[in-house]
Design a protein around this motif. Structure first.
Motif, PDB file in Angstrom:
ATOM      1  N   GLY A 156      38.559  18.560  48.405  1.00  0.00           N
ATOM      2  CA  GLY A 156      38.303  17.947  49.705  1.00  0.00           C
ATOM      3  C   GLY A 156      39.600  17.700  50.441  1.00  0.00           C
ATOM      4  O   GLY A 156      40.657  18.211  50.072  1.00  0.00           O
ATOM      5  N   VAL A 157      39.540  16.913  51.511  1.00  0.00           N
ATOM      6  CA  VAL A 157      40.738  16.568  52.267  1.00  0.00           C
ATOM      7  C   VAL A 157      41.680  15.773  51.361  1.00  0.00           C
ATOM      8  O   VAL A 157      41.242  14.852  50.668  1.00  0.00           O
ATOM      9  CB  VAL A 157      40.373  15.737  53.510  1.00  0.00           C
ATOM     10  CG1 VAL A 157      41.624  15.291  54.251  1.00  0.00           C
ATOM     11  CG2 VAL A 157      39.479  16.564  54.439  1.00  0.00           C
ATOM     12  N   PRO A 158      42.967  16.108  51.312  1.00  0.00           N
ATOM     13  CA  PRO A 158      43.907  15.364  50.464  1.00  0.00           C
ATOM     14  C   PRO A 158      43.867  13.865  50.743  1.00  0.00           C
ATOM     15  O   PRO A 158      43.798  13.441  51.898  1.00  0.00           O
ATOM     16  CB  PRO A 158      45.263  15.968  50.844  1.00  0.00           C
ATOM     17  CG  PRO A 158      44.938  17.353  51.309  1.00  0.00           C
ATOM     18  CD  PRO A 158      43.620  17.231  52.011  1.00  0.00           C
ATOM     19  N   LYS A 159      43.903  13.074  49.674  1.00  0.00           N
ATOM     20  CA  LYS A 159      43.848  11.609  49.799  1.00  0.00           C
ATOM     21  C   LYS A 159      45.255  11.041  49.641  1.00  0.00           C
ATOM     22  O   LYS A 159      46.033  11.517  48.815  1.00  0.00           O
ATOM     23  CB  LYS A 159      42.923  11.027  48.734  1.00  0.00           C
ATOM     24  CG  LYS A 159      41.464  11.445  48.884  1.00  0.00           C
ATOM     25  CD  LYS A 159      40.596  10.809  47.823  1.00  0.00           C
ATOM     26  CE  LYS A 159      40.835  11.404  46.453  1.00  0.00           C
ATOM     27  NZ  LYS A 159      39.875  10.901  45.444  1.00  0.00           N
ATOM     28  N   PHE A 160      45.559  10.002  50.420  1.00  0.00           N
ATOM     29  CA  PHE A 160      46.867   9.358  50.329  1.00  0.00           C
ATOM     30  C   PHE A 160      46.852   8.296  49.229  1.00  0.00           C
ATOM     31  O   PHE A 160      45.994   7.413  49.198  1.00  0.00           O
ATOM     32  CB  PHE A 160      47.242   8.710  51.663  1.00  0.00           C
ATOM     33  CG  PHE A 160      47.730   9.685  52.691  1.00  0.00           C
ATOM     34  CD1 PHE A 160      48.984  10.269  52.570  1.00  0.00           C
ATOM     35  CD2 PHE A 160      46.930  10.039  53.772  1.00  0.00           C
ATOM     36  CE1 PHE A 160      49.440  11.186  53.509  1.00  0.00           C
ATOM     37  CE2 PHE A 160      47.383  10.943  54.719  1.00  0.00           C
ATOM     38  CZ  PHE A 160      48.642  11.524  54.588  1.00  0.00           C
ATOM     39  N   CYS A 161      47.828   8.405  48.324  1.00  0.00           N
ATOM     40  CA  CYS A 161      47.991   7.450  47.234  1.00  0.00           C
ATOM     41  C   CYS A 161      49.108   6.467  47.605  1.00  0.00           C
ATOM     42  O   CYS A 161      50.242   6.889  47.878  1.00  0.00           O
ATOM     43  CB  CYS A 161      48.381   8.164  45.938  1.00  0.00           C
ATOM     44  SG  CYS A 161      47.178   9.394  45.388  1.00  0.00           S
ATOM     45  N   ALA A 162      48.782   5.188  47.630  1.00  0.00           N
ATOM     46  CA  ALA A 162      49.773   4.164  47.973  1.00  0.00           C
ATOM     47  C   ALA A 162      50.602   3.821  46.741  1.00  0.00           C
ATOM     48  O   ALA A 162      50.060   3.580  45.660  1.00  0.00           O
ATOM     49  CB  ALA A 162      49.070   2.916  48.497  1.00  0.00           C
ATOM     50  N   GLN A 163      51.931   3.786  46.919  1.00  0.00           N
ATOM     51  CA  GLN A 163      52.851   3.550  45.805  1.00  0.00           C
ATOM     52  C   GLN A 163      53.773   2.386  46.142  1.00  0.00           C
ATOM     53  O   GLN A 163      54.364   2.345  47.224  1.00  0.00           O
ATOM     54  CB  GLN A 163      53.691   4.812  45.541  1.00  0.00           C
ATOM     55  CG  GLN A 163      52.862   6.036  45.237  1.00  0.00           C
ATOM     56  CD  GLN A 163      53.573   7.320  45.637  1.00  0.00           C
ATOM     57  OE1 GLN A 163      54.018   7.477  46.769  1.00  0.00           O
ATOM     58  NE2 GLN A 163      53.691   8.242  44.700  1.00  0.00           N
ATOM     59  N   THR A 164      53.919   1.451  45.220  1.00  0.00           N
ATOM     60  CA  THR A 164      54.764   0.281  45.444  1.00  0.00           C
ATOM     61  C   THR A 164      56.207   0.555  45.033  1.00  0.00           C
ATOM     62  O   THR A 164      56.510   1.527  44.352  1.00  0.00           O
ATOM     63  CB  THR A 164      54.240  -0.917  44.641  1.00  0.00           C
ATOM     64  OG1 THR A 164      54.356  -0.619  43.239  1.00  0.00           O
ATOM     65  CG2 THR A 164      52.798  -1.240  44.992  1.00  0.00           C
ATOM     66  N   HIS A 165      57.075  -0.361  45.434  1.00  0.00           N
ATOM     67  CA  HIS A 165      58.471  -0.278  44.987  1.00  0.00           C
ATOM     68  C   HIS A 165      58.547  -0.369  43.463  1.00  0.00           C
ATOM     69  O   HIS A 165      59.309   0.364  42.822  1.00  0.00           O
ATOM     70  CB  HIS A 165      59.284  -1.407  45.628  1.00  0.00           C
ATOM     71  CG  HIS A 165      59.592  -1.185  47.079  1.00  0.00           C
ATOM     72  ND1 HIS A 165      60.759  -0.602  47.511  1.00  0.00           N
ATOM     73  CD2 HIS A 165      58.873  -1.469  48.195  1.00  0.00           C
ATOM     74  CE1 HIS A 165      60.754  -0.530  48.828  1.00  0.00           C
ATOM     75  NE2 HIS A 165      59.619  -1.057  49.278  1.00  0.00           N
ATOM     76  N   GLY A 166      57.749  -1.287  42.879  1.00  0.00           N
ATOM     77  CA  GLY A 166      57.765  -1.432  41.435  1.00  0.00           C
ATOM     78  C   GLY A 166      57.327  -0.183  40.708  1.00  0.00           C
ATOM     79  O   GLY A 166      57.871   0.169  39.648  1.00  0.00           O
ATOM     80  N   TYR A 167      56.345   0.521  41.260  1.00  0.00           N
ATOM     81  CA  TYR A 167      55.872   1.799  40.703  1.00  0.00           C
ATOM     82  C   TYR A 167      57.031   2.774  40.551  1.00  0.00           C
ATOM     83  O   TYR A 167      57.252   3.384  39.492  1.00  0.00           O
ATOM     84  CB  TYR A 167      54.794   2.327  41.636  1.00  0.00           C
ATOM     85  CG  TYR A 167      54.366   3.778  41.502  1.00  0.00           C
ATOM     86  CD1 TYR A 167      53.142   4.092  40.936  1.00  0.00           C
ATOM     87  CD2 TYR A 167      55.148   4.814  42.000  1.00  0.00           C
ATOM     88  CE1 TYR A 167      52.709   5.413  40.858  1.00  0.00           C
ATOM     89  CE2 TYR A 167      54.737   6.122  41.925  1.00  0.00           C
ATOM     90  CZ  TYR A 167      53.514   6.430  41.349  1.00  0.00           C
ATOM     91  OH  TYR A 167      53.091   7.740  41.289  1.00  0.00           O
TER      92      TYR A 167
END
Length: 483
Positions: A156-167
């Motif tokens: 499907g349409v690419p999904k945005f993955c949210a990433q933190t500074h700690g990640y």
């Protein structure tokens, strides 16, 4: 210890003043890049772009790309790293869901809509240098969102993955430890920077210990080893497609004289042919901690053919495999997994009530507890109740030198089972060699048909096979393999 990416960048720029980043052909000291990025961050802020908004970075690898990324970090603005090769309609759909306040790009032919500020990438280099020490990004917490990376969009349409500074901080430290990096290393991550491998494993991994962090504007197999030798590279971050390409088109003689001592990832053949003393394999995804499982191999170890998918969990990760074979991941501390999928101002963590993230990947457990990734569940092949290990079978058939490219996929069987189809790029098709190699595989892994095509559809940036497009390819020939 740094509690956000800005603090990491500032600390390393001061501790090692000669640390360089950028492309191999356009290297710049980190301390100088940060001053330019600080000027660009000030311009973002002056235009009303702040931590409540988002920036989309839609561009090819370049030193300006890294400066633009740092400018967003310094301004405290989450930045989405987007594949610039996507067609305009798909980019428009993705950005409508992201709703960025600004787009930084080197694509002049794409209209990114009037409601968004469009900033040409090349202008970041001309920003007036400024002091990077007191900008908003320095006050970010580990839980603040640093960036968004999107999935490959195979279903499907690419999904945005949210990433933190700690990640990112935890991922970088774990990768640096696995590779055994030191401040004397020179890291090369020659892949598109919107992927987790080059940015998370390579650049942030290197910066975690104060090592040089380099990339390229475009990957070239023929020019790879001369470049590695010229720039005295000691550490590499690759992934499966370029490793396979390098094995096909370069030789040990091409690599003679290199200084690479550690890399992600390499198999036994790569390590032996090119004289790499240490390699790290692993399992993970953008969602699953970037890289949730790692395994270190030394040259001379008894390395299995599917070693690229081995790994023991990081100390901050636990995993389980459910009855269907799907891998589930849970973080032991905050900001290890991605923060969630982003869509129109909402971040969905996509975990169950007990904190488990269902990865959509199939896996199995080795006797020593190592997790072994098999395949994406949505792209699996099942024959006689058994999951076919696609990478393993492709690796075996890939030893046939007459095959310029290949991919395994499936079609419905005449009764119940799926049938394996081997798509090949070759002229002529080496049927006897295919039959001979296949005969050495368990019966459920053997191809039932061989389809000759002009090319294997692959993601333009990552090189991953787009299996669901294989059926749409023009067939040059079709042959059944009977057993």
């Amino acid at each position: 210890m740094a509690s956000n990416l800005v603090q990491l960048l500032l600390e390393q720029s001061q501790q090692r003043r000669d640390l360089v980043i950028g492309t191999v052909d356009d290297q710049i000291r980190l301390v100088d890049a940060l001053e330019i990025a600080a000027g660009a961050a000030g311009e973002l802020t002056a235009q009303g772009v702040d931590r409540r908004g988002r920036v989309a970075l839609v561009a090819s690898n370049s030193t300006e790309y890294l400066i633009a990324w740092m400018s967003c970090m310094l301004a405290g603005v989450p930045v989405a790293l987007v594949n610039r090769s996507y067609p305009p309609d798909l980019l428009a759909t993705m950005l409508d869901r992201l709703e960025p306040a600004a787009v930084i790009t080197d694509r002049e032919e794409v209209d990114f809509a009037e409601k968004r500020r469009v900033l040409p990438l090349h202008t970041v280099r001309s920003a007036r240098p400024s002091n990077p020490q007191a900008l908003p990004g320095a006050a970010a917490t580990e839980s603040d969102i640093a960036s968004f990376m999107h999935t490959s969009g195979t279903t499907g349409v690419p999904k945005f993955c949210a990433q933190t500074h700690g990640y990112f901080l935890r991922l970088g430290r774990d990768m640096a430890a696995g590779l055994g990096l030191t401040s004397t290393d020179r890291m090369l991550a020659p892949l598109p920077l919107f992927h987790i491998n080059p940015l998370g494993y390579g650049l942030i991994g290197a910066l975690s210990v104060g090592a040089d962090a380099l990339t390229v504007d475009r990957f070239s197999a023929r020019g790879f080893w001369p470049m590695v030798k010229e720039h005295r590279i000691t550490a590499l971050v690759l992934h499966a497609p370029p490793v396979e390409i390098l094995k096909r088109v370069t030789t040990g003689v091409d690599a003679d004289g290199h200084e690479v001592r550690t890399m992600f990832y390499a198999d036994a053949e790569f390590m032996s042919r090119f004289g790499i003393s240490r390699a790290v394999s692993g399992y993970g995804s953008t969602e699953a901690a970037g890289l949730s499982h790692l395994h270190r191999w030394e040259l001379g170890d008894e390395i299995p053919l599917d070693c690229g998918r081995y790994g023991l969990p990081r100390v901050d990760i636990e995993d389980r495999i459910d009855e269907s074979g799907q891998i589930h991941i849970r973080e032991r501390r905050q900001n290890v997994l991605f923060a969630g999928y982003y869509d129109n101002e909402i971040i969905d963590p996509s975990i169950d009530a007990d904190g488990w993230f269902a990865t959509g990947d199939l896996g199995r457990r080795a006797a020593d507890g190592t997790l072994i990734f098999i395949e994406r569940a949505a792209e699996s092949i099942r024959v006689k109740g058994e999951f076919v290990p696609i990478p393993f079978v492709e690796g075996q058939l890939g030893t046939i030198t007459a095959l310029r490219d290949l991919a395994l996929w499936k079609r419905p069987g005449e009764i119940i089972d799926e049938e394996i189809v081997l798509y090949v790029v070759a002229d002529p098709v080496p049927m006897e060699a295919i039959r001979e190699v296949s005969a050495g595989l368990p019966a459920f892994m053997r191809p039932a048909h061989v389809a000759q095509v002009r090319s294997i559809p692959r993601d333009a940036a990552a090189g991953k096979v787009q299996r669901r497009l294989l059926h749409d390819q023009e067939l040059l020939s079709w042959a059944a393999l009977t057993w």
